[in-house]
Design an enzyme around this catalytic site. Structure first.
Site, mmCIF file in Angstrom:
data_model
loop_
_atom_site.group_PDB
_atom_site.id
_atom_site.type_symbol
_atom_site.label_atom_id
_atom_site.label_comp_id
_atom_site.label_asym_id
_atom_site.label_seq_id
_atom_site.Cartn_x
_atom_site.Cartn_y
_atom_site.Cartn_z
ATOM 1 N N ASP A 131 -24.310 39.494 106.376
ATOM 2 C CA ASP A 131 -23.425 38.979 105.326
ATOM 3 C C ASP A 131 -22.388 40.029 104.942
ATOM 4 O O ASP A 131 -22.625 40.825 104.049
ATOM 5 C CB ASP A 131 -24.275 38.604 104.112
ATOM 6 C CG ASP A 131 -23.484 37.978 102.994
ATOM 7 O OD1 ASP A 131 -22.332 37.589 103.229
ATOM 8 O OD2 ASP A 131 -24.016 37.905 101.865
ATOM 9 N N GLU A 176 -14.798 39.140 98.675
ATOM 10 C CA GLU A 176 -15.482 37.846 98.585
ATOM 11 C C GLU A 176 -16.712 37.963 97.704
ATOM 12 O O GLU A 176 -17.026 37.055 96.922
ATOM 13 C CB GLU A 176 -15.871 37.355 99.980
ATOM 14 C CG GLU A 176 -16.447 35.934 100.010
ATOM 15 C CD GLU A 176 -17.951 35.838 99.841
ATOM 16 O OE1 GLU A 176 -18.471 34.710 99.793
ATOM 17 O OE2 GLU A 176 -18.636 36.887 99.750
ATOM 18 N N GLU A 177 -17.399 39.092 97.841
ATOM 19 C CA GLU A 177 -18.640 39.274 97.103
ATOM 20 C C GLU A 177 -18.423 39.444 95.604
ATOM 21 O O GLU A 177 -19.371 39.485 94.840
ATOM 22 C CB GLU A 177 -19.411 40.480 97.657
ATOM 23 C CG GLU A 177 -19.839 40.342 99.120
ATOM 24 C CD GLU A 177 -20.951 39.335 99.343
ATOM 25 O OE1 GLU A 177 -21.300 38.611 98.390
ATOM 26 O OE2 GLU A 177 -21.473 39.271 100.463
ATOM 27 N N ASP A 214 -19.197 32.548 107.611
ATOM 28 C CA ASP A 214 -19.826 33.417 106.618
ATOM 29 C C ASP A 214 -21.335 33.368 106.819
ATOM 30 O O ASP A 214 -21.967 32.360 106.502
ATOM 31 C CB ASP A 214 -19.444 32.926 105.215
ATOM 32 C CG ASP A 214 -19.866 33.886 104.126
ATOM 33 O OD1 ASP A 214 -20.531 34.889 104.429
ATOM 34 O OD2 ASP A 214 -19.527 33.631 102.957
ATOM 35 N N HIS A 242 -28.461 40.016 100.650
ATOM 36 C CA HIS A 242 -27.965 40.869 99.571
ATOM 37 C C HIS A 242 -28.883 42.046 99.288
ATOM 38 O O HIS A 242 -28.998 42.488 98.147
ATOM 39 C CB HIS A 242 -27.742 40.064 98.294
ATOM 40 C CG HIS A 242 -26.483 39.270 98.327
ATOM 41 N ND1 HIS A 242 -26.019 38.555 97.246
ATOM 42 C CD2 HIS A 242 -25.573 39.074 99.309
ATOM 43 C CE1 HIS A 242 -24.882 37.963 97.569
ATOM 44 N NE2 HIS A 242 -24.589 38.269 98.819
#
Length: 469
Positions: free
Chosen positions: A233, A265-266, A297, A399
């Site tokens: 990611d 993006e995060e 993504d 994440h």
């Protein structure tokens, strides 16, 4: 995989991550720029500022020598840093379950002793408003605990919206932890974080051939979360479209191809939002010339599924999916047709706008893309179709620090990159009437009935997904 190896090396050399606004992101961007130039492209860098936040260490709250359990404490995104030991004072709350207006108005703080820690209950206004009112009353730190209503007992994970809203530590608590502090005399609150405006960039490159009035855009976010290297990611999507761009370098195409590696993006799709907003304000003709947008993504998840965005709305209702611009169904059909043509089952994932296609569909641009799953749980039906393990997450390192090279399923990445390449080339050759293309593709291939996954991706970081009130 060679691209991913470089992304991993960049993260390793830069505090373990490739987050926007950090040297790791700059290193990733420089690598992409170098590869594009070597392939013959003339890439463009689009700079923009954004609100950066990173928690250096988990926030802590202690009272009477006892530390509140870690799972009951969460820093508010964009909280200020600091360690405060001071009396704790409840503001307009008894701690009973309910959504009141604790701390929403200046009069709630009548008689509040300056320098104390304000203990507030969620409800009635935004976390930012509560924090600002508490700070104006002289609070040295702010604790906001959950309502205690059904489904709202756990720790509050929230955002203040932007850096500078509060210059004191602001922390969320579970309902139980908040109630326990009602009887405390003094608390110690510690937040160690970075909250500030920073600069980052998008990278854009396009083919030298093809009709610019029928531009096919292809995008992936290049940044990771601050917690890890982000190799799945979204190193996976970034590496895939870089490989496709290199393979198509110098090739004559009918429609212009524009590749984008998005920053931030995060932090809430900020790179793609900036790009679309800039075109809308300053170059609407270029925005109108975008025939469709393809998004990649997370396409290398270790327990992957072959999921296609539900552009025709057949798998998810309007309560889940965003309204799909006309033509999104044709893009979905193109991906399913590819998988069917190579004997692979495909499923569907919600078309929710939760990744970088979101700003495009908001302007009526047809969109679609691929996804192999994040923190959602793979079902037995999906395991039978795609392989892997049922009852566990598609990406166990979503994440997390462990999202490194070992977190990639090479076969899955290969299958999804092949699908990306096939569909990119298909639309580079002809976009046509996208609805007619969709009908043609549905009759040209008959893939297995798709299964669904009700878990999309992005805006994917805590700052973007956390509640504001």
């Amino acid at each position: 995989m060679r691209h991913l190896e470089v992304f991993q090396a960049v993260a390793h050399a830069n505090d373990g991550n490739r987050a926007s606004g950090t040297p790791g992101y700059r290193g990733s961007m420089d690598y992409v720029l170098g590869r594009l130039r070597a392939a013959g492209y003339a890439p463009r860098v689009q700079d923009f500022s954004f609100p950066f936040f990173r928690e250096i260490r988990p926030a802590t709250v202690a009272a009477g020598g006892t530390q509140v359990a870690a799972e009951d404490v969460a820093v508010m995104t964009y909280s200020a840093s600091g360690t405060v030991t001071a009396p704790v004072r409840a503001v307009d709350t008894t701690g009973e379950p309910g959504a009141g207006t604790s701390g929403c108005a200046a009069e709630d703080f009548a008689g509040f002793p300056a320098g104390s820690v304000a203990l507030l209950q969620r409800g009635g206004c935004s976390f930012a408003d509560k924090a600002a009112a508490a700070q104006a009353a002289g609070a040295a730190a702010v604790l906001i605990f959950n309502t205690g209503l059904p489904g709202e007992e756990d720790v509050v994970t929230g955002t203040l919206g932007a850096p500078g809203v509060a210059t004191v530590p602001v922390v969320g608590l579970s309902h139980a932890a908040g109630r326990a502090l009602l009887g405390a005399d003094e608390v110690t609150v510690t937040v160690e974080a970075v909250s500030e405006q920073r600069e980052t960039s998008n990278v854009l490159a396009e083919t030298g051939t093809g009709n610019p009035e029928r531009t096919v855009m292809v995008g992936a976010h290049l940044d990771s979360v601050p917690e890890g290297a982000g190799i799945n990611d979204n190193g996976s999507g970034s590496a895939a479209i870089l490989a496709v761009a290199e393979a198509l370098a110098g090739r004559v195409v009918e429609n212009r191809l524009r590749f984008a590696w998005w920053g931030a993006e995060e932090f809430g799709l900020l790179g793609s939002r900036h790009y679309v907003a800039d075109l809308k304000a300053n170059d609407p003709a270029t925005l109108a010339a975008v025939a469709l947008y393809l998004n990649f993504d997370m396409i290398g998840s270790p327990n992957y599924g072959r999921f296609v965005y539900d552009g025709d709305g057949s798998a998810f209702g309007p309560d889940v999916s965003a309204e799909a611009p006309a033509g999104s169904a044709a893009i979905e059909a193109a991906f399913h047709a590819h998988f069917g043509s190579v004997g692979l089952a495909s499923g569907e994932t919600e078309f929710s706008g939760r990744s970088d296609y979101g700003p495009f569909i908001a302007e009526g641009v047809p969109a679609g893309g691929l996804f192999t799953g994040a923190e959602g749980i793979k079902t037995a039906e999906q395991a039978a179709l795609f392989g892997g393990r049922a009852g566990v997450g598609y990406d166990f390192c979503y994440h997390a620090r462990c999202d490194d090279l070992s977190n990639i399923d090479v076969q899955g990445l290969d299958e999804m990159t092949d699908a990306a390449a096939a569909v990119i080339l298909r639309f580079a050759t002809s976009t046509g009437d996208v609805e007619e293309v969709g009908r043609q593709l549905r009759t040209a291939a008959a893939p297995a009935p798709p299964v669904t996954v009700d878990q999309g991706h992005g805006p994917s970081n805590a700052a973007a997904r956390r509640q504001v009130s």
